[in-house]
Design a protein around this motif. Structure first.
Motif, mmCIF file in Angstrom:
data_model
loop_
_atom_site.group_PDB
_atom_site.id
_atom_site.type_symbol
_atom_site.label_atom_id
_atom_site.label_comp_id
_atom_site.label_asym_id
_atom_site.label_seq_id
_atom_site.Cartn_x
_atom_site.Cartn_y
_atom_site.Cartn_z
ATOM 1 N N LEU A 146 0.831 -1.204 0.000
ATOM 2 C CA LEU A 146 0.000 0.000 0.000
ATOM 3 C C LEU A 146 0.867 1.257 0.000
ATOM 4 C CD1 LEU A 146 -2.711 -1.202 2.512
ATOM 5 C CD2 LEU A 146 -3.038 -0.789 0.063
ATOM 6 N N GLU A 147 1.910 1.266 0.821
ATOM 7 C CA GLU A 147 2.815 2.414 0.858
ATOM 8 C C GLU A 147 3.534 2.588 -0.473
ATOM 9 O OE1 GLU A 147 5.280 1.586 4.242
ATOM 10 O OE2 GLU A 147 3.566 1.711 5.603
ATOM 11 N N GLY A 148 3.728 1.482 -1.180
ATOM 12 C CA GLY A 148 4.384 1.521 -2.486
ATOM 13 C C GLY A 148 3.450 1.914 -3.623
ATOM 14 N N GLY A 149 2.187 2.148 -3.312
ATOM 15 C CA GLY A 149 1.249 2.609 -4.330
ATOM 16 C C GLY A 149 0.370 1.539 -4.935
ATOM 17 N N ALA A 150 0.272 0.361 -4.316
ATOM 18 C CA ALA A 150 -0.593 -0.699 -4.849
ATOM 19 C C ALA A 150 -2.024 -0.188 -4.966
ATOM 20 C CB ALA A 150 -0.540 -1.930 -3.950
ATOM 21 N N ASP A 151 -2.672 -0.542 -6.048
ATOM 22 C CA ASP A 151 -4.027 -0.079 -6.342
ATOM 23 C C ASP A 151 -5.059 -1.005 -5.703
ATOM 24 O OD1 ASP A 151 -6.381 0.893 -7.407
ATOM 25 O OD2 ASP A 151 -5.848 0.480 -9.494
ATOM 26 N N VAL A 152 -5.819 -0.488 -4.754
ATOM 27 C CA VAL A 152 -6.833 -1.298 -4.078
ATOM 28 C C VAL A 152 -8.037 -1.583 -4.974
ATOM 29 C CG1 VAL A 152 -6.161 -0.541 -1.767
ATOM 30 C CG2 VAL A 152 -7.960 0.696 -2.998
ATOM 31 N N HIS A 153 -8.093 -0.915 -6.138
ATOM 32 C CA HIS A 153 -9.197 -1.107 -7.084
ATOM 33 C C HIS A 153 -8.767 -1.893 -8.327
ATOM 34 C CE1 HIS A 153 -11.681 1.601 -4.743
ATOM 35 N NE2 HIS A 153 -10.668 2.439 -4.707
ATOM 36 N N SER A 154 -7.573 -2.466 -8.315
ATOM 37 C CA SER A 154 -7.089 -3.167 -9.510
ATOM 38 C C SER A 154 -7.944 -4.396 -9.802
ATOM 39 C CB SER A 154 -5.620 -3.569 -9.342
ATOM 40 O OG SER A 154 -5.494 -4.554 -8.346
ATOM 41 N N SER A 155 -8.131 -4.651 -11.091
ATOM 42 C CA SER A 155 -8.892 -5.825 -11.518
ATOM 43 C C SER A 155 -8.476 -6.178 -12.936
ATOM 44 C CB SER A 155 -10.393 -5.550 -11.474
ATOM 45 O OG SER A 155 -10.778 -4.719 -12.555
ATOM 46 N N ASN A 156 -9.031 -7.290 -13.421
ATOM 47 C CA ASN A 156 -8.727 -7.690 -14.799
ATOM 48 C C ASN A 156 -9.662 -7.015 -15.792
ATOM 49 O OD1 ASN A 156 -11.116 -9.088 -14.574
ATOM 50 N ND2 ASN A 156 -10.246 -11.096 -15.007
ATOM 51 N N GLY A 157 -10.487 -6.101 -15.307
ATOM 52 C CA GLY A 157 -11.339 -5.322 -16.183
ATOM 53 C C GLY A 157 -12.734 -5.861 -16.397
ATOM 54 N N GLY A 158 -13.003 -7.066 -15.977
ATOM 55 C CA GLY A 158 -14.338 -7.616 -16.137
ATOM 56 C C GLY A 158 -15.336 -6.908 -15.233
ATOM 57 N N GLU A 159 -16.592 -6.927 -15.637
ATOM 58 C CA GLU A 159 -17.628 -6.222 -14.883
ATOM 59 C C GLU A 159 -17.725 -6.704 -13.437
ATOM 60 O OE1 GLU A 159 -22.387 -5.962 -15.144
ATOM 61 O OE2 GLU A 159 -21.311 -5.391 -16.972
ATOM 62 N N ASP A 160 -17.607 -8.000 -13.242
ATOM 63 C CA ASP A 160 -17.704 -8.551 -11.889
ATOM 64 C C ASP A 160 -16.339 -9.002 -11.373
ATOM 65 O OD1 ASP A 160 -17.394 -10.655 -13.628
ATOM 66 O OD2 ASP A 160 -18.775 -11.982 -12.571
ATOM 67 N N ALA A 161 -15.278 -8.420 -11.910
ATOM 68 C CA ALA A 161 -13.919 -8.811 -11.526
ATOM 69 C C ALA A 161 -13.641 -8.426 -10.080
ATOM 70 C CB ALA A 161 -12.907 -8.146 -12.442
ATOM 71 N N PRO A 162 -13.021 -9.330 -9.333
ATOM 72 C CA PRO A 162 -12.704 -9.011 -7.940
ATOM 73 C C PRO A 162 -11.600 -7.956 -7.848
ATOM 74 C CG PRO A 162 -11.763 -11.133 -8.553
ATOM 75 C CD PRO A 162 -12.577 -10.661 -9.721
ATOM 76 N N THR A 163 -11.711 -7.101 -6.848
ATOM 77 C CA THR A 163 -10.690 -6.099 -6.555
ATOM 78 C C THR A 163 -10.168 -6.365 -5.147
ATOM 79 O OG1 THR A 163 -12.284 -4.567 -5.604
ATOM 80 C CG2 THR A 163 -11.842 -4.351 -7.985
ATOM 81 N N PRO A 164 -8.964 -5.907 -4.841
ATOM 82 C CA PRO A 164 -8.472 -6.103 -3.481
ATOM 83 C C PRO A 164 -9.397 -5.495 -2.417
ATOM 84 C CG PRO A 164 -6.649 -5.545 -4.913
ATOM 85 C CD PRO A 164 -7.914 -5.383 -5.726
ATOM 86 N N ILE A 165 -9.969 -4.331 -2.708
ATOM 87 C CA ILE A 165 -10.845 -3.699 -1.710
ATOM 88 C C ILE A 165 -12.132 -4.506 -1.529
ATOM 89 C CG2 ILE A 165 -12.077 -2.064 -3.202
ATOM 90 C CD1 ILE A 165 -11.533 0.025 -0.922
ATOM 91 N N GLY A 166 -12.657 -5.080 -2.609
ATOM 92 C CA GLY A 166 -13.839 -5.932 -2.506
ATOM 93 C C GLY A 166 -13.549 -7.208 -1.740
ATOM 94 N N LEU A 167 -12.390 -7.802 -2.003
ATOM 95 C CA LEU A 167 -11.987 -9.006 -1.276
ATOM 96 C C LEU A 167 -11.763 -8.695 0.200
ATOM 97 C CD1 LEU A 167 -9.529 -10.523 -3.897
ATOM 98 C CD2 LEU A 167 -11.789 -11.416 -3.275
ATOM 99 N N ALA A 168 -11.215 -7.518 0.493
ATOM 100 C CA ALA A 168 -10.982 -7.127 1.885
ATOM 101 C C ALA A 168 -12.313 -6.961 2.628
ATOM 102 C CB ALA A 168 -10.168 -5.844 1.944
ATOM 103 N N ARG A 169 -13.295 -6.365 1.953
ATOM 104 C CA ARG A 169 -14.627 -6.224 2.582
ATOM 105 C C ARG A 169 -15.212 -7.596 2.905
ATOM 106 N NH1 ARG A 169 -15.840 -1.976 -1.684
ATOM 107 N NH2 ARG A 169 -15.435 -0.033 -0.604
#
Length: 124
Positions: free
Chosen positions: A52-75
């Protein structure tokens, strides 16, 4: 878990590891995870904080409509285990206390916005 350290896990794993019980299930469940941060529940909290300090994107995904994101997985992880510190790190919002945990770019932007807000408040 290899993708948490090396994004080319599918090449590294090969057919031998796919024969390990449970491995194929895990590979199928995580095949759309595209960043190291997607694997936060398997990483030490210090590594998640470093990403996170290095700038990792909490919203990164493979672009699919229902693609999981780190923030969604964390929730979802916090629903399962409300004490998961790694998931809490991902879901943290900015505050003076958490300022140091954000990337350099985010911290710089926060300072800009705070200064702009201060100047606007003084001009009224």
């Amino acid at each position: 878990m290899l993708r948490a350290y090396d994004p080319e896990r599918d090449v590294v794993l090969g057919p031998r590891l796919q024969a390990v019980p449970g491995c194929q299930v895990f590979l199928n469940a995580t095949c759309r995870w595209t960043s190291q941060l997607h694997y936060h529940q398997f990483l030490p909290a210090e590594r998640v904080a470093g990403l996170l300090e290095g700038g990792a994107d909490v919203h990164s995904s493979n672009g699919g409509e229902d693609a999981p994101t780190p923030i969604g997985l964390a929730r979802a992880r916090l629903i399962e285990d409300g004490t998961d510190e790694r998931a809490k790190l991902i879901l943290e919002v900015w505050s003076p206390v958490t300022h140091a945990r954000f990337s350099t770019a985010v911290r710089a932007r926060v300072v800009e916005l705070l200064l702009a807000g201060h100047l606007l408040a003084r001009s009224s």
